[in-house]
Design a protein around this motif. Structure first.
Motif, PDB file in Angstrom:
ATOM      1  N   LYS A   2       0.818  -1.214   0.000  1.00  0.00           N
ATOM      2  CA  LYS A   2       0.000   0.000   0.000  1.00  0.00           C
ATOM      3  C   LYS A   2       0.854   1.267   0.000  1.00  0.00           C
ATOM      4  O   LYS A   2       0.426   2.299  -0.490  1.00  0.00           O
ATOM      5  CB  LYS A   2      -0.948   0.005   1.182  1.00  0.00           C
ATOM      6  CG  LYS A   2      -2.070  -1.007   1.018  1.00  0.00           C
ATOM      7  CD  LYS A   2      -3.057  -0.911   2.136  1.00  0.00           C
ATOM      8  CE  LYS A   2      -4.178  -1.913   1.883  1.00  0.00           C
ATOM      9  NZ  LYS A   2      -5.211  -1.809   2.870  1.00  0.00           N
ATOM     10  N   GLY A  24      -2.099  -2.923  -4.837  1.00  0.00           N
ATOM     11  CA  GLY A  24      -2.989  -1.873  -4.365  1.00  0.00           C
ATOM     12  C   GLY A  24      -2.196  -0.664  -3.937  1.00  0.00           C
ATOM     13  O   GLY A  24      -0.975  -0.606  -4.103  1.00  0.00           O
ATOM     14  N   ALA A  28      -0.536   0.559  -7.196  1.00  0.00           N
ATOM     15  CA  ALA A  28      -1.637   0.539  -8.164  1.00  0.00           C
ATOM     16  C   ALA A  28      -1.770   1.885  -8.865  1.00  0.00           C
ATOM     17  O   ALA A  28      -1.953   1.946 -10.091  1.00  0.00           O
ATOM     18  CB  ALA A  28      -2.944   0.168  -7.472  1.00  0.00           C
ATOM     19  N   ASN A  42      -6.929  -5.889  -8.220  1.00  0.00           N
ATOM     20  CA  ASN A  42      -6.728  -5.865  -6.770  1.00  0.00           C
ATOM     21  C   ASN A  42      -6.005  -7.126  -6.317  1.00  0.00           C
ATOM     22  O   ASN A  42      -6.237  -8.208  -6.857  1.00  0.00           O
ATOM     23  CB  ASN A  42      -8.075  -5.756  -6.058  1.00  0.00           C
ATOM     24  CG  ASN A  42      -8.751  -4.429  -6.323  1.00  0.00           C
ATOM     25  OD1 ASN A  42      -8.104  -3.393  -6.337  1.00  0.00           O
ATOM     26  ND2 ASN A  42     -10.046  -4.458  -6.546  1.00  0.00           N
ATOM     27  N   ASP A  45      -7.468 -10.925  -6.008  1.00  0.00           N
ATOM     28  CA  ASP A  45      -8.798 -10.966  -6.616  1.00  0.00           C
ATOM     29  C   ASP A  45      -8.720 -11.718  -7.944  1.00  0.00           C
ATOM     30  O   ASP A  45      -8.619 -11.125  -9.022  1.00  0.00           O
ATOM     31  CB  ASP A  45      -9.331  -9.552  -6.818  1.00  0.00           C
ATOM     32  CG  ASP A  45     -10.804  -9.515  -7.170  1.00  0.00           C
ATOM     33  OD1 ASP A  45     -11.325 -10.550  -7.663  1.00  0.00           O
ATOM     34  OD2 ASP A  45     -11.427  -8.464  -6.958  1.00  0.00           O
ATOM     35  N   GLN A  48     -11.445 -10.911 -10.618  1.00  0.00           N
ATOM     36  CA  GLN A  48     -11.198  -9.658 -11.325  1.00  0.00           C
ATOM     37  C   GLN A  48     -10.102  -9.845 -12.361  1.00  0.00           C
ATOM     38  O   GLN A  48     -10.225  -9.367 -13.492  1.00  0.00           O
ATOM     39  CB  GLN A  48     -10.811  -8.549 -10.334  1.00  0.00           C
ATOM     40  CG  GLN A  48     -10.614  -7.201 -11.009  1.00  0.00           C
ATOM     41  CD  GLN A  48     -10.070  -6.143 -10.065  1.00  0.00           C
ATOM     42  OE1 GLN A  48      -9.360  -6.441  -9.106  1.00  0.00           O
ATOM     43  NE2 GLN A  48     -10.405  -4.889 -10.339  1.00  0.00           N
TER      44      GLN A  48
END
Length: 87
Positions: A2, A24, A28, A42, A45, A48
């Motif tokens: 992050k 992320g 990201a 993500n 995921d 996705q």
């Protein structure tokens, strides 16, 4: 991921192949804003990723602008400038 940026993104973005990144946060945003021809999803995921992969049309691109913008000498110079401003 992050708050960090994996250095592998820089290496992979210098190739003409698509970049597939399940990240992320800052990473990201970096991919979205700087790396053309990428599949960004993500972390963890899988659904996705599969959806985006099925929509993706394979192509190779030359990322000359990316390579010029993030050349090590330029990044080092900007980092040094930031440090000098702090001092």
């Amino acid at each position: 991921f992050k708050k960090v940026l994996p250095s592998k993104l820089f290496e992979l973005a210098t190739f003409h192949k698509p970049v597939i990144a399940g990240v992320g946060g800052f990473a990201a945003e970096f991919v979205k804003n700087n790396i053309d021809n990428s599949i960004l999803f993500n972390p963890c995921d899988v659904a996705q990723f599969v959806d985006l992969y099925n929509q993706y049309e394979y192509k190779q691109v030359v990322r000359d602008d990316f390579i010029k913008r993030f050349r090590r000498a330029i990044v080092n110079e900007e980092m040094a400038g930031t440090m000098l401003e702090y001092l």
